[in-house]
Design a protein around this motif. Structure first.
Motif, PDB file in Angstrom:
ATOM      1  N   ARG A  11      29.978  16.339  90.288  1.00 31.08           N
ATOM      2  CA  ARG A  11      29.436  16.526  91.719  1.00 31.08           C
ATOM      3  C   ARG A  11      30.241  15.525  92.541  1.00 31.08           C
ATOM      4  NH1 ARG A  11      26.058  12.778  94.288  1.00 31.08           N
ATOM      5  NH2 ARG A  11      25.691  11.948  92.142  1.00 31.08           N
ATOM      6  N   ALA A  12      30.805  16.220  93.686  1.00 30.47           N
ATOM      7  CA  ALA A  12      31.590  15.524  94.499  1.00 30.47           C
ATOM      8  C   ALA A  12      30.835  15.242  95.861  1.00 30.47           C
ATOM      9  CB  ALA A  12      33.040  16.552  94.745  1.00 30.47           C
ATOM     10  N   THR A  13      31.131  14.037  96.254  1.00 30.06           N
ATOM     11  CA  THR A  13      30.513  13.691  97.569  1.00 30.06           C
ATOM     12  C   THR A  13      31.728  13.013  98.600  1.00 30.06           C
ATOM     13  OG1 THR A  13      29.933  11.383  96.636  1.00 30.06           O
ATOM     14  CG2 THR A  13      28.201  13.354  96.667  1.00 30.06           C
ATOM     15  N   TRP A  14      31.480  12.503  99.468  1.00 27.23           N
ATOM     16  CA  TRP A  14      32.527  12.017 100.379  1.00 27.23           C
ATOM     17  C   TRP A  14      32.128  10.494 100.931  1.00 27.23           C
ATOM     18  CZ3 TRP A  14      37.106  14.072 101.615  1.00 27.23           C
ATOM     19  CH2 TRP A  14      37.332  15.688 101.157  1.00 27.23           C
ATOM     20  N   VAL A  61      37.148  11.584  98.417  1.00 29.97           N
ATOM     21  CA  VAL A  61      36.374  12.267  97.208  1.00 29.97           C
ATOM     22  C   VAL A  61      35.911  11.325  96.382  1.00 29.97           C
ATOM     23  CG1 VAL A  61      35.879  14.468  96.140  1.00 29.97           C
ATOM     24  CG2 VAL A  61      37.638  14.164  98.289  1.00 29.97           C
ATOM     25  N   VAL A  63      33.797  11.658  92.658  1.00 35.82           N
ATOM     26  CA  VAL A  63      33.346  12.491  91.719  1.00 35.82           C
ATOM     27  C   VAL A  63      32.525  11.850  90.586  1.00 35.82           C
ATOM     28  CG1 VAL A  63      33.862  14.339  90.073  1.00 35.82           C
ATOM     29  CG2 VAL A  63      35.293  14.005  92.258  1.00 35.82           C
ATOM     30  N   ALA A 109      37.652  17.639  92.795  1.00 32.13           N
ATOM     31  CA  ALA A 109      38.103  16.934  94.038  1.00 32.13           C
ATOM     32  C   ALA A 109      38.871  17.924  95.136  1.00 32.13           C
ATOM     33  CB  ALA A 109      38.801  15.806  93.908  1.00 32.13           C
ATOM     34  N   GLU A 111      38.450  21.033  95.292  1.00 32.12           N
ATOM     35  CA  GLU A 111      37.552  22.071  95.758  1.00 32.12           C
ATOM     36  C   GLU A 111      36.824  21.333  96.834  1.00 32.12           C
ATOM     37  OE1 GLU A 111      35.752  23.456  92.109  1.00 32.12           O
ATOM     38  OE2 GLU A 111      37.338  24.849  91.624  1.00 32.12           O
ATOM     39  N   ALA A 112      36.461  20.430  96.644  1.00 30.20           N
ATOM     40  CA  ALA A 112      35.615  19.588  97.823  1.00 30.20           C
ATOM     41  C   ALA A 112      36.303  19.563  99.083  1.00 30.20           C
ATOM     42  CB  ALA A 112      35.401  18.455  97.273  1.00 30.20           C
ATOM     43  N   ALA A 115      36.416  22.672 100.583  1.00 29.40           N
ATOM     44  CA  ALA A 115      35.125  23.003 101.430  1.00 29.40           C
ATOM     45  C   ALA A 115      35.295  22.487 102.894  1.00 29.40           C
ATOM     46  CB  ALA A 115      33.863  22.610 100.607  1.00 29.40           C
ATOM     47  N   ARG A 116      36.193  21.521 103.177  1.00 30.83           N
ATOM     48  CA  ARG A 116      36.358  20.994 104.459  1.00 30.83           C
ATOM     49  C   ARG A 116      37.445  21.477 105.164  1.00 30.83           C
ATOM     50  NH1 ARG A 116      34.595  14.652 104.469  1.00 30.83           N
ATOM     51  NH2 ARG A 116      35.078  14.946 106.669  1.00 30.83           N
TER      52      ARG A 116
END
Length: 336
Positions: A11-14, A61, A63, A109, A111-112, A115-116
Motif C-alpha cells: 500500500r503506497a501513501t504520500w 512515497v 510503501v 512506488a 505506480e503511485a 497516479a499523480r
C-alpha cells in the motif's frame, strides 16, 4: 491442511510535508539498515535538511505491507522548476535510489507517482547505479514514458583487496612511493592527522566542520572558482553534524601550526566509505595535504572494515592514482 494467511498487499501513501516526514525518521533509518544498497545520501539526516534548505518540496512515497514500512521513495518538486519532480537531495547527493526491503517496492512506488501524473510534467531520476531497482522499474514504464536513459557521470571506487594490510599492498609501486614520501614529509613538518567522530564533543565537531568548509572554499578561491558549497551552508550545517552523531559521517583533518589546515568529509555505511569533499589552506599546498589525508583515511578505515572507498562523482585524474575504477551512474527522464 490449513493454508497460510495471505500477506497484506503493498500500500503506497504520500507525505508532502517535511515535518510529517521527520516523524518517520526512526522507521526510515531502520529501513535503511535493512536495505543493502542504502548510503547516507538516503538517510533522513541528509534528505530532510535537503528538503528544508535546497528549494525542494517533499513528494515522498511511503510503501507499507500491513503496518510494516517496506519502502520509501523520497521525491521532491523543484521550486526552481515547477512541475519537475526529482529524487530528494538531487544536487549535493552522489548516490540516490528507492529504499526498500522487498523487490516490488520500486514498482509500487512508481505506480503511485504515475497516479499523480496530473501534478508533474517531468520526473528526473539521477545518480542511479546500473543495478538500481528504481532504474529497472522506471525502464519498465511504471511511472510513464522514458524519454532519456543515459550515463550521467561516473563514481570511481577503490576496492580494498582481501588480505591487504597497508597501502603498499594496494597502490601501484610508483604511487605508493609518492605517498610514503609525502607522509614522511608531513611528519617532519609536524602536520598531524585527526578525526571528529560520533563520540567527540560538539565543540570538536563544530571546529572541524568550520575548518572543512573554510578549507574547501579557500582551495577553490585560489583557482578563482566558488567551489561546491555555495548556497548549501544551511543544509550542510544541519546534515553533517546529525550524520556525525549517528556515526555515518566523519570529519578528517590535518592540523598544522595549531590550525586545521586540510579537511575531508567522509560518509560511512557498513563497509562503504564515500570521500565527499576535501580542501586545504593553499599555504600548505607544497606539503601535498590531500595525498597525506586520503592515505590516512583509507588505511585507517580499512582497518575498521571498510572495503569500498568511493571517490564519488567525477572523473578527476587524482582518483585513478589511488587505483579507483569507475562505477557508472545513470539518469532517467520520464514524462507522464
Amino acid at each position: 491442511m490449513e493454508l497460510a494467511p495471505a500477506e497484506p498487499a503493498l500500500r503506497a501513501t504520500w507525505i508532502d510535508d517535511v515535518d510529517a516526514l521527520a516523524a518517520l525518521a526512526r522507521e526510515w533509518d531502520a529501513l535503511c539498515d535493512a536495505c543493502p544498497w542504502s548510503t547516507p545520501f538516503q538517510r533522513p539526516a541528509w534528505v530532510i535538511p535537503a528538503l528544508r534548505h535546497l528549494g525542494q518540496r517533499a513528494r515522498v512515497v511511503v510503501v507499507r505491507r500491513g503496518r510494516a514500512l517496506v519502502g520509501l521513495l523520497p521525491l521532491a518538486e523543484l521550486e526552481s522548476e515547477p512541475g519537475t519532480w526529482a529524487l530528494a537531495g538531487t544536487g549535493p547527493s552522489d548516490a540516490l535510489d528507492v529504499i526498500a526491503r522487498e523487490h516490488d517496492v520500486a514498482r509500487a512506488a512508481l505506480e503511485a507517482v504515475s497516479a499523480r501524473r496530473a501534478e508533474w510534467r517531468v520526473l528526473e531520476l539521477h545518480e542511479l547505479a546500473d543495478g538500481s531497482p528504481l532504474l529497472a522499474a522506471a525502464r519498465a514504464g511504471h511511472a510513464g514514458r522514458v524519454i532519456v536513459d543515459d550515463a550521467l557521470s561516473v563514481s570511481p571506487v577503490l576496492a580494498w583487496p582481501e588480505g591487504a594490510e597497508t597501502l603498499d599492498d594496494v597502490l601501484s609501486a610508483s604511487w605508493a612511493r609518492r605517498v610514503r614520501y609525502d607522509r614522511r614529509r608531513a611528519a617532519r613538518e609536524s602536520i598531524v592527522p585527526e578525526v571528529a567522530r560520533e563520540h567527540h564533543v560538539d565543540e570538536a565537531v563544530d571546529e572541524a566542520l568550520r575548518a572543512w568548509r573554510a578549507n574547501h572554499e579557500a582551495r577553490w578561491a585560489a583557482r578563482g572558482e566558488p567551489g561546491a558549497l555555495t548556497g548549501r551552508h544551511a543544509f550542510l550545517d544541519e546534515a553533517v553534524p546529525a550524520l556525525v552523531r549517528e556515526g555515518r559521517a566523519e570529519l578528517w583533518s590535518l592540523r598544522a601550526h595549531g590550525a586545521l589546515a586540510a579537511s575531508y568529509l567522509v560518509l560511512r555505511e557498513r563497509a562503504w566509505a564515500g570521500l565527499y569533499l576535501g580542501g586545504f589552506d593553499p599555504a600548505l599546498a607544497r606539503s601535498s595535504p590531500l595525498v597525506v589525508l586520503i592515505a590516512e583515511i583509507v588505511e585507517r578505515l580499512a582497518r575498521d572494515g571498510v572495503r569500498d572507498f568511493d571517490f564519488l562523482r567525477g572523473a578527476e585524474p587524482y582518483k585513478y592514482q589511488w587505483g579507483a575504477r569507475d562505477r557508472v551512474l545513470r539518469r532517467v527522464r520520464i514524462e507522464p
